[in-house]
Design an enzyme around this catalytic site. Structure first.
Site, PDB file in Angstrom:
ATOM      1  CG  HIS A  29      11.560   2.801 -18.773  1.00  0.00           C
ATOM      2  ND1 HIS A  29      11.337   3.831 -17.899  1.00  0.00           N
ATOM      3  CD2 HIS A  29      12.871   2.495 -18.663  1.00  0.00           C
ATOM      4  CE1 HIS A  29      12.462   4.132 -17.263  1.00  0.00           C
ATOM      5  NE2 HIS A  29      13.417   3.324 -17.722  1.00  0.00           N
ATOM      6  CG  HIS A 181      11.743   0.338 -13.482  1.00  0.00           C
ATOM      7  ND1 HIS A 181      11.315   0.211 -14.794  1.00  0.00           N
ATOM      8  CD2 HIS A 181      12.956   0.940 -13.538  1.00  0.00           C
ATOM      9  CE1 HIS A 181      12.248   0.703 -15.606  1.00  0.00           C
ATOM     10  NE2 HIS A 181      13.238   1.166 -14.875  1.00  0.00           N
ATOM     11  CG  ASP A 248      14.662  -1.127 -17.564  1.00  0.00           C
ATOM     12  OD1 ASP A 248      14.990   0.030 -17.855  1.00  0.00           O
ATOM     13  OD2 ASP A 248      15.254  -1.796 -16.696  1.00  0.00           O
TER      14      ASP A 248
END
Length: 304
Positions: A29, A181, A248
């Site tokens: 991600h 997440h 992320d």
């Protein structure tokens, strides 16, 4: 995150990785924000991030000993996947993409995306604050209908209540669902918070993957976010073959901040991704399980 100073540039790891990262490890991600003149943002966006280049991402992954990457189109580009493709091309065959599409996206365009390395589409309900179950169910159903003939997955950035609302649809889906997440858990609310049992059930069933990524989105307990550990362990225990990991990066702040408009630059969170990757040894002490999470599961899901 509270009490945290944000930064205009995306962070790089400050802590060395302290375990043997398996070959072909994948960061599942990330986002690329290219030159705004070449890759303009979507006018209807709710925040504006700073730049995050392929070169900076390569530096990140060199420090983390991570070979592969999945680049996800963020909400700030709407359905324009050009910046994501720019990052994928810079990375080469070790990159895959997750696109954002709409009803105007043709099957020919999806065919071209597949050839370019895209392997899924993303539904982002969280950034826009969409909490209506009817909306979530309709969008998931439409996405599955588009993806079922090509075998791509449907990735969702959403909350636990929405996961509960679409549980039956995920169980019946012919393509995998992938929840970003930690599925939107709030670490402070405990393992019994409504909806976490539904996420566990979907992961256990094999119909859904979950990304143990963006721990700082679930927890305010920087820098290790240790209160997410019980959730990571529970998800891994439910089905280690359906858990993947991600940074992320570049850690954009998409939250509404008083006095900051959607076109004002939102600074990045100063996340130490080396320190967070090291938490994986506490979440998954067994090296064979870490290999599944970091390498084997991404290879299957993204067709490396």
């Amino acid at each position: 995150m509270t009490g945290t100073t944000l930064h205009p540039r995306a962070s790089q790891p400050a802590t060395p990785v302290d375990f043997d990262v398996p070959p072909h490890a994948c960061d599942c991600h990330t986002h690329i924000h290219g030159d705004v003149d070449k890759f303009p943002f979507f006018p209807g966006r709710v925040y504006t991030p700073g730049p995050a280049s392929p070169e900076e991402m390569a530096e990140l992954h060199k420090a983390l000993h991570v070979e592969r990457v999945v680049i996800v189109t963020p909400s700030v580009y709407g359905t324009d996947n050009a910046s994501t493709l720019f990052g994928m091309k810079a990375r080469g065959p070790t990159a895959r993409g997750v696109a954002v599409i709409d009803d105007n996206t043709t099957e020919a365009e999806l065919d071209a995306m597949h050839a370019q390395g895209f392997r899924g589409i993303r539904i982002n309900l969280a950034t826009g604050g969409i909490n209506d179950p009817a909306v979530g169910r309709a969008r998931f159903t439409a996405a599955v209908e588009r993806m079922k003939t090509r075998g791509w997955h449907v990735q969702l950035y959403t909350t636990l209540p929405m996961i509960s609302a679409i549980r039956d649809l995920v169980l019946a889906s012919p393509v995998p669902a992938v929840f970003d997440h930690f599925g939107g858990v709030e670490a402070s609310r405990g393992l019994q918070q409504p909806g976490f049992d539904d996420l566990i059930a979907l992961v256990r069933s094999g119909k859904a993957y979950v990304k143990i990524s963006g721990a700082y989105r679930s927890s305010a307990r920087a820098p290790d976010y240790q209160d997410v550990a019980p959730y990571a362990r529970a998800l891994i225990a439910a089905n280690a073959d359906r858990v993947v990991w991600g940074t992320d990066w570049p850690h954009p702040d998409s939250n509404h901040v008083e006095g900051r408009g959607p076109t004002d630059i939102a600074p990045f969170y100063p996340i130490d991704d080396g320190r967070l990757l090291n938490q994986l040894t506490a979440w998954a002490p067994e090296s064979d399980v870490r290999r599944k999470i970091l390498a084997d599961n991404p290879a299957r899901l993204y067709e490396f």
